[in-house]
Design a protein around this motif. Structure first.
Motif, PDB file in Angstrom:
ATOM      1  N   GLU A  25       3.750  -5.681  -8.556  1.00 21.55           N
ATOM      2  CA  GLU A  25       3.766  -4.750  -9.686  1.00 21.55           C
ATOM      3  C   GLU A  25       4.778  -3.626  -9.461  1.00 21.55           C
ATOM      4  O   GLU A  25       5.241  -2.998 -10.405  1.00 21.55           O
ATOM      5  CB  GLU A  25       2.367  -4.164  -9.886  1.00 21.55           C
ATOM      6  N   ARG A  26       5.109  -3.356  -8.196  1.00 22.01           N
ATOM      7  CA  ARG A  26       6.097  -2.323  -7.864  1.00 22.01           C
ATOM      8  C   ARG A  26       7.463  -2.939  -7.519  1.00 22.01           C
ATOM      9  O   ARG A  26       8.307  -2.276  -6.908  1.00 22.01           O
ATOM     10  CB  ARG A  26       5.580  -1.483  -6.688  1.00 22.01           C
ATOM     11  N   GLU A  46      11.186   2.702   1.018  1.00 19.05           N
ATOM     12  CA  GLU A  46      10.257   1.720   0.463  1.00 19.05           C
ATOM     13  C   GLU A  46       9.689   0.834   1.569  1.00 19.05           C
ATOM     14  O   GLU A  46       8.498   0.506   1.567  1.00 19.05           O
ATOM     15  CB  GLU A  46      10.976   0.862  -0.576  1.00 19.05           C
TER      16      GLU A  46
END
Length: 736
Positions: A569-570, A501
């Motif tokens: 949002e993630r 990520e």
């Protein structure tokens, strides 16, 4: 111009090579071959392709040989043929494209005379019969009697130095060597010949040679109007026939003023004059009318048998020749590889009568040299300076213009000028410049792109590649603007993400930031973890480097805010960045070790930009710029933040926060700026009470402002620790 010197030099060398060819200093075989080809093309394109009615050809064709027997026919048949041509068909002049070099013994007279001298010499009856038959069996004498008094021109040939055989009798020459005075004309000279029997030549009105000149490629394009043999000049068959057709025209030699070679012949008959253009070898170009059969052909056997309409040849020039392949009078010409030799002479006769013979003037050599110099120097100088499209237009228009001009001279001036050398020179100059651009410059541009493409936006690389000599990676000093940006609290941020990520987040962030930098013509220097270093004004000069850098920094802040919304949002952390900008003199170039180098900037101005980026945390702003950057941009609103002395610099600098275009500032924003400037004056005057009061008013307008809290804390400290009378209002930082 310096960068095009190699191309210019190569182009001028090409011009020199072709000019030397035109001046006859040397010969380029391919140019000579191409010139002959282009002459043939022009000739074929402009031929009338019509049948000329002035000349008629009596053809010893295969039909004649099949019916009349193999050639040569007996001279009695030839005599009958001549009689038919004049008495039945009314010809005005007759020319033979054949030669009668050997006695005709087909009548058997020689055998009878041999018997009369030997076995039957004592037989009176035989001797009387032989005397009575001799006139009718002497075919050569019979033909001579038939030729007598008629406008008949016999044909004969000359042979080369390798075959000096001489047979028959030549006609009287038309001139002797020395007839041209001081002028010297390199007329074709042959030492051998094959001519007609003495009695036939004596009976005929005249004779002319039927030798064409065979060019280097085996093609007959010219016929020598005059030939030199043993100090005498002899005329061509076509010229001799024409002179008799015109009633015994006088032959005059034409020399232009100050010319050293013959340029034309004039046939003068009373008030009529026909000009015959000739080249430097006294040869005329054959004005071919068509591919074949451009004249009326009749079979010799039909003439002999009287099968044709009476007066068919009335008032015409008649030539006797052959098209039968076995008689070996087929020539390779510009208009056909098996062209009847007799039609070559017919074309010349018709061309002279109609004024259609082309002239290759003596000054064509000088004209070609001048043309090559003008066109060559022009294109050699201009083509390297032009873009491919414009270079193609210039070369193409010059090419077409020369062709059209040459055709105009050909059609309306009957002039033949060389064309191949100029066209080939244009093509080679164009090919040189295009190939140079493709192979040399494109390679330079590829190398250029490889050098700068990783730093500079593609559109800038393309722009720079148009003139790569102006740009290099060597170190130099220049006024530039440098940017440093850093992600706030990156260590804490990265601890909450797994490696995959974190990698994805950083790739997206760095990709967006890089696009913004490139949008504003910036040069990406390097990524340092989450930090970015970029600069403006190199390698491509940018007078607006400070403005473009500030615009890029402001947009980076906006782009980071937009990215943060996407990241949330993630379930990724939001990002905040600090950006430091500074302008000034710095060193830019390719720096590093033999193992690894980078195109980067160095200097005090660069170090200051890095320090300013670190100060954004202290002052609670996203962007700080130095004094030189602020002074370079006149239409922006800036808020002065402080006067600081950063680590590593003794001189204090004024630092600013860009707020945006001045015209976009609202009234409340302008009022806050005025109040802030008043606060700074009070602060630096050590008027702590009034400064605090001004700060309270500012906090009402912008509650929670980090900058205001920072100064409130400082005032409290300075009250407790007065700075002294010499305090200059400068804040000193001991860390980076």
């Amino acid at each position: 111009m310096k960068k095009h010197l190699v191309r210019l030099t190569l182009g001028l060398l090409l011009v020199l090579v072709f000019t030397g060819h035109a001046a006859r200093f040397w010969q380029i075989p391919i140019v000579t071959l191409l010139d002959a080809y282009l002459y043939d093309v022009r000739l074929r394109l402009t031929m009338p392709q019509t049948v000329n009615e002035q000349v008629l050809i009596v053809d010893i064709d295969e039909k004649s040989l099949a019916e009349g027997g193999r050639w040569p026919w007996g001279r009695d048949k030839v005599a009958t043929l001549v009689t038919q041509i004049f008495e039945r068909y009314g010809a005005k002049v007759l020319g033979f494209d054949v030669v009668f070099a050997e006695p005709d013994e087909s009548s058997g007279l020689k055998i009878l005379e041999d018997l009369g001298r030997k076995r039957l010499k004592d037989e009176p009856s035989f001797q009387n019969a032989l005397s009575a038959l001799r006139p009718s069996l002497n075919y050569d004498q019979l033909l001579a009697q038939t030729l007598q008094g008629k406008p008949i021109v016999l044909g004969y040939y000359f042979s080369s130095l390798d075959d000096a055989r001489q047979g028959g009798v030549l006609p009287p020459p038309v001139a002797a060597v020395g007839s041209f005075g001081k002028q010297k004309t390199p007329i074709t000279s042959w030492s051998g010949y094959g001519a007609n029997l003495p009695e036939l030549q004596a009976a005929a009105a005249s004779a002319g040679h039927f030798n064409p000149l065979i060019d280097f490629d085996g093609v007959a394009r010219r016929v020598p109007m005059l030939v030199e043999h043993n100090g005498q000049y002899y005329e061509a068959l076509s010229l001799a026939v024409l002179r008799h057709f015109l009633g015994g025209a006088m032959l005059h030699f034409g020399f232009p003023e100050k010319a050293v070679s013959l340029e034309w012949l004039d046939l003068v008959a009373g008030d009529r004059q026909y000009r015959v253009p000739v080249d430097d070898k006294a040869a005329s170009l054959v004005p071919y009318r068509g591919h074949e059969r451009s004249f009326q052909y009749v079979s010799a056997i039909d003439v002999l048998k009287g099968r044709l309409p009476p007066n068919l040849m009335s008032g015409k020039i008649v030539l006797v020749g052959t098209t039968a392949p076995g008689l070996v009078d087929l020539r390779s010409t510009p208009v056909g590889s098996t062209y009847p030799g007799v039609e070559i002479h017919a074309n010349l006769i018709a061309g002279i009568l109609n004024g259609e013979v082309k002239l290759r003037p003596s000054y064509s050599l000088g004209a070609e040299v001048i043309e090559l110099l003008l066109v060559g120097v022009l294109l050699a100088g201009l083509l390297p300076l032009l873009s491919p499209g414009r270079a193609s237009l210039l070369a193409g228009s010059t090419f077409v213009g020369l062709v059209l001009f040459n055709l105009m001279l050909w059609n309306w001036g009957n002039l033949v000028f060389p064309l191949a050398s100029a066209l080939l020179l244009i093509a080679l100059l164009f090919a040189l410049n295009m190939s140079w651009g493709y192979f040399v410059e494109s390679r330079s541009r590829r190398q250029f792109t490889e050098l700068f493409g990783q730093y500079v936006p593609p559109e800038l690389v393309d722009e720079m590649a148009r003139d790569p000599e102006r740009y290099n990676m060597e170190g130099r000093n220049a006024e530039l603007t440098v940017l440093f940006s850093d992600v706030r609290d990156f260590t804490t941020l990265s601890e909450g993400l797994d490696p995959k990520e974190l990698t994805q987040l950083m790739n997206e962030y760095l990709g967006v930031m890089t696009n913004v930098i490139r949008k504003y013509r910036g040069t990406l220097d390097k990524y340092i973890g989450d930090a970015i270093m970029a600069f403006w004004g190199a390698p491509m000069n940018d007078p607006e480097h400070a403005r473009n850098a500030v615009l890029a920094a402001l947009e980076m802040q906006q782009a980071t805010a937009e990215l943060s919304r996407s990241f949330r949002e993630r379930n990724w952390p939001a990002l905040r960045i600090g950006v430091g900008l500074n302008s000034g003199l710095m060193t830019v170039g390719d720096m590093g070790s033999p193992v690894r180098k980078a195109y980067t900037v160095m200097g005090d101005a660069v170090n200051l930009a890095s320090r300013l980026e670190g100060l954004t945390k202290q002052y609670g702003v996203g962007l700080i710029v130095g004094q030189d950057t602020r002074n370079a941009i006149k239409d922006f609103a800036f808020r002065e933040l402080d006067r600081v002395r950063v680590k590593g610099k003794d001189e204090p600098v004024v630092i600013y926060e860009p707020l945006g275009p001045a015209e976009a500032q609202t009234a409340s924003q302008k009022d806050a700026m005025r109040q802030w400037q008043q606060f700074l004056r009070l602060y630096r005057a050590c008027d702590w009470e009034q400064a605090e009061l001004q700060l309270v008013n500012l906090e009402r307008l912008q509650p929670g402002n980090t900058l205001y809290r920072l100064y409130a804390t400082r005032i409290q400290y300075l009250r407790a620790h007065p700075p002294g009378a010499n305090w200059d209002g400068v804040t000193t930082f001991q860390t980076k």
